[in-house]
Scaffold this motif. Structure first.
Motif, mmCIF file in Angstrom:
data_model
loop_
_atom_site.group_PDB
_atom_site.id
_atom_site.type_symbol
_atom_site.label_atom_id
_atom_site.label_comp_id
_atom_site.label_asym_id
_atom_site.label_seq_id
_atom_site.Cartn_x
_atom_site.Cartn_y
_atom_site.Cartn_z
ATOM 1 N N GLU A 191 0.855 -1.177 0.000
ATOM 2 C CA GLU A 191 0.000 0.000 0.000
ATOM 3 C C GLU A 191 0.897 1.236 0.000
ATOM 4 O O GLU A 191 2.001 1.210 0.554
ATOM 5 C CB GLU A 191 -0.849 -0.040 1.272
ATOM 6 C CG GLU A 191 -1.744 1.144 1.437
ATOM 7 C CD GLU A 191 -2.692 1.024 2.636
ATOM 8 O OE1 GLU A 191 -2.703 -0.020 3.327
ATOM 9 O OE2 GLU A 191 -3.403 1.993 2.875
ATOM 10 N N GLY A 192 0.437 2.316 -0.589
ATOM 11 C CA GLY A 192 1.204 3.558 -0.558
ATOM 12 C C GLY A 192 0.679 4.516 -1.605
ATOM 13 O O GLY A 192 -0.196 4.165 -2.402
ATOM 14 N N LEU A 193 1.190 5.741 -1.583
ATOM 15 C CA LEU A 193 0.811 6.724 -2.594
ATOM 16 C C LEU A 193 2.045 7.015 -3.452
ATOM 17 O O LEU A 193 3.176 6.988 -2.948
ATOM 18 C CB LEU A 193 0.302 7.996 -1.915
ATOM 19 C CG LEU A 193 -1.068 7.799 -1.263
ATOM 20 C CD1 LEU A 193 -1.446 8.990 -0.400
ATOM 21 C CD2 LEU A 193 -2.132 7.566 -2.324
ATOM 22 N N PRO A 194 1.821 7.274 -4.753
ATOM 23 C CA PRO A 194 2.969 7.544 -5.630
ATOM 24 C C PRO A 194 3.730 8.775 -5.126
ATOM 25 O O PRO A 194 3.136 9.839 -4.956
ATOM 26 C CB PRO A 194 2.324 7.774 -7.001
ATOM 27 C CG PRO A 194 0.874 8.020 -6.748
ATOM 28 C CD PRO A 194 0.528 7.353 -5.463
ATOM 29 N N THR A 195 5.034 8.598 -4.911
ATOM 30 C CA THR A 195 5.835 9.640 -4.246
ATOM 31 C C THR A 195 5.705 10.992 -4.945
ATOM 32 O O THR A 195 5.560 12.011 -4.273
ATOM 33 C CB THR A 195 7.318 9.206 -4.232
ATOM 34 O OG1 THR A 195 7.366 7.868 -3.725
ATOM 35 C CG2 THR A 195 8.150 10.118 -3.345
ATOM 36 N N ASP A 196 5.741 11.001 -6.270
ATOM 37 C CA ASP A 196 5.684 12.278 -6.988
ATOM 38 C C ASP A 196 4.281 12.583 -7.509
ATOM 39 O O ASP A 196 4.109 13.434 -8.384
ATOM 40 C CB ASP A 196 6.676 12.261 -8.163
ATOM 41 C CG ASP A 196 8.078 11.962 -7.677
ATOM 42 O OD1 ASP A 196 8.497 12.582 -6.681
ATOM 43 O OD2 ASP A 196 8.737 11.086 -8.267
#
Ligand code: UDP
Length: 381
Positions: A191-196
């Motif tokens: 799980e995570g959000l795209p860094t950029d």
């Protein structure tokens, strides 16, 4: 036609197909009727604050599929964001999805996991989760009637405006129920959000010498290039728009929910202390409020004295509205079967994505099904 494949729609499904095809040496044209790529995953910086706003509602990436996780990591890294949601019922805030914290707070109790299980089983007694035929039966079977009525019944009425007895049980099964204090929204391995940001990720997928992206092009507008009449039968097509629209609604319209958003910049550093607050009660017209700064606590470029919030309202989509959620009533499922038969008669047209298959696909599912379509159907052609 000077391309080997035409992709209609530049959301995750379309871009995954385009990227795979381009990598294998095909020349791909991607058209989209919007002025930007990415479909509903598109995001942009709000101009006054620079805070990344998901223009079509919050998108949270999560998957347990190793091939999908490996694939998406070719284009972006992910932050360690873990999605958590709270819900305000009768003026009190509870953690969502339903977990031991929600149960103990709701009943003003200190139940152990087993005690809570017993209580919910008693309150769910009228229905059995395995046999539940629809949303209401499944909801009550999972959390018992009092919690169902507090957190699901009216939220779902606002979200779907459809008798929950006519909604599929699968919608409520999206949410876990836990007899621990773990209030993670998703159960997935990664799980995570795209860094950029989402748009940078989507642009990297499209950034290939064999991919030509053409925006503001409507497949159904015969005055424009790459329209349906000019292309079907002349080039293989992957179509990711609404399946009923493709066939000019000949078998009737499938029902969709659309969303309206009210975005506001507020002169405070923090409005609600969390990314998403749900509002399950009938006296509030919106279903939830997103506060975008909280999706990226790691970004120190965000201002400390301003924040961006977005209230989300849900209603039936009319023609011309953006479709978001397939409602999937029994009548819709009948209609879908007829459209699937028609698809069989369309030579070299492949239907994919949430709109093209009329399925409530999450991003990782859209990407996973595009990878399968590429590997199993298109790669060998
Ligand atoms: N739901 C609800 N109360 C909540 C959150 C979700 O009743 O506080 C129900 C609602 O019917 C919703 C479904 O669970 O459509 C799935 O929720 P999810 O958060 O997965 O929906 P999405 O984020 O895709 O809109």
């Amino acid at each position: 036609m000077n391309c080997d494949l035409l992709v209609v729609g530049s959301g995750f499904f379309g871009l995954t197909i385009a990227e795979r095809a381009a990598e294998s040496g095909r020349k791909v044209t991607v058209i989209d009727r919007r002025p930007h790529i990415g479909g509903n995953a598109y995001s942009e910086a709000e101009p006054e604050t620079g805070i990344e706003v998901h223009k079509y509602g919050a998108h949270l990436f999560h998957t347990s599929n190793p091939s999908v996780w490996e694939y998406v990591n070719r284009f972006t890294t992910f932050t360690n964001y873990v999605h958590k949601v709270y819900t305000t019922h009768n003026g009190v805030v509870y953690p969502m999805p339903v977990n031991l914290g929600t149960i103990n707070q709701f009943f003003q109790a200190a139940y152990s996991p087993n005690e809570a299980r017993e209580l919910i089983a008693e309150q769910a007694g009228e229905f059995n989760a395995k046999e539940a035929k629809n949303f209401v039966e499944k909801g009550i079977a999972l959390v018992g009637r009092p919690l169902y009525e507090a957190f699901f019944r009216d939220y779902t009425a606002k979200q779907w405006q459809t008798d929950p007895a006519d909604l599929p049980a699968s919608i409520v099964s999206r949410l876990p129920v836990r007899y621990t204090y773990d209030n993670r929204y998703f159960n997935d391995t990664w799980e995570g959000l795209p860094t950029d940001g989402y748009t940078v990720w989507l642009e990297r997928m499209a950034d290939h010498p064999n991919i030509d992206v053409k925006l503001d092009i409507d497949f159904f507008d015969e005055s424009q290039p790459f329209n349906k009449r000019a292309t079907v039968g002349h080039v293989p097509i992957v179509y990711t728009g609404p399946v009923d629209r493709y066939f000019d609604y000949s078998e009737g319209e499938l029902s969709w929910r659309t969303l309206d958003f009210e975005q506001e910049v507020l002169p405070v550093g923090d409005f609600q202390g969390t990314p998403v607050m749900n509002y399950p009660d009938t006296d509030v017209p919106y279903t939830r409020i997103h506060e975008f700064r909280h999706f990226h606590p790691e970004r120190d470029s965000y201002p400390s004295d301003k924040t961006v919030i977005m209230r989300e309202f849900s209603r039936f989509a009319e023609r011309g509205d953006e479709p978001y959620y397939p409602v999937n009533t029994a009548a819709d499922r009948d209609g879908l079967l007829k459209y699937r038969e028609l698809q069989g008669g369309e030579k070299d047209v492949y239907f994919g994505g949430r709109l093209g298959t009329y399925q409530y696909l999450d991003m990782h599912m859209a990407i996973g099904s595009a990878l399968s379509m590429w590997n199993n159907k298109l790669a060998a052609q």
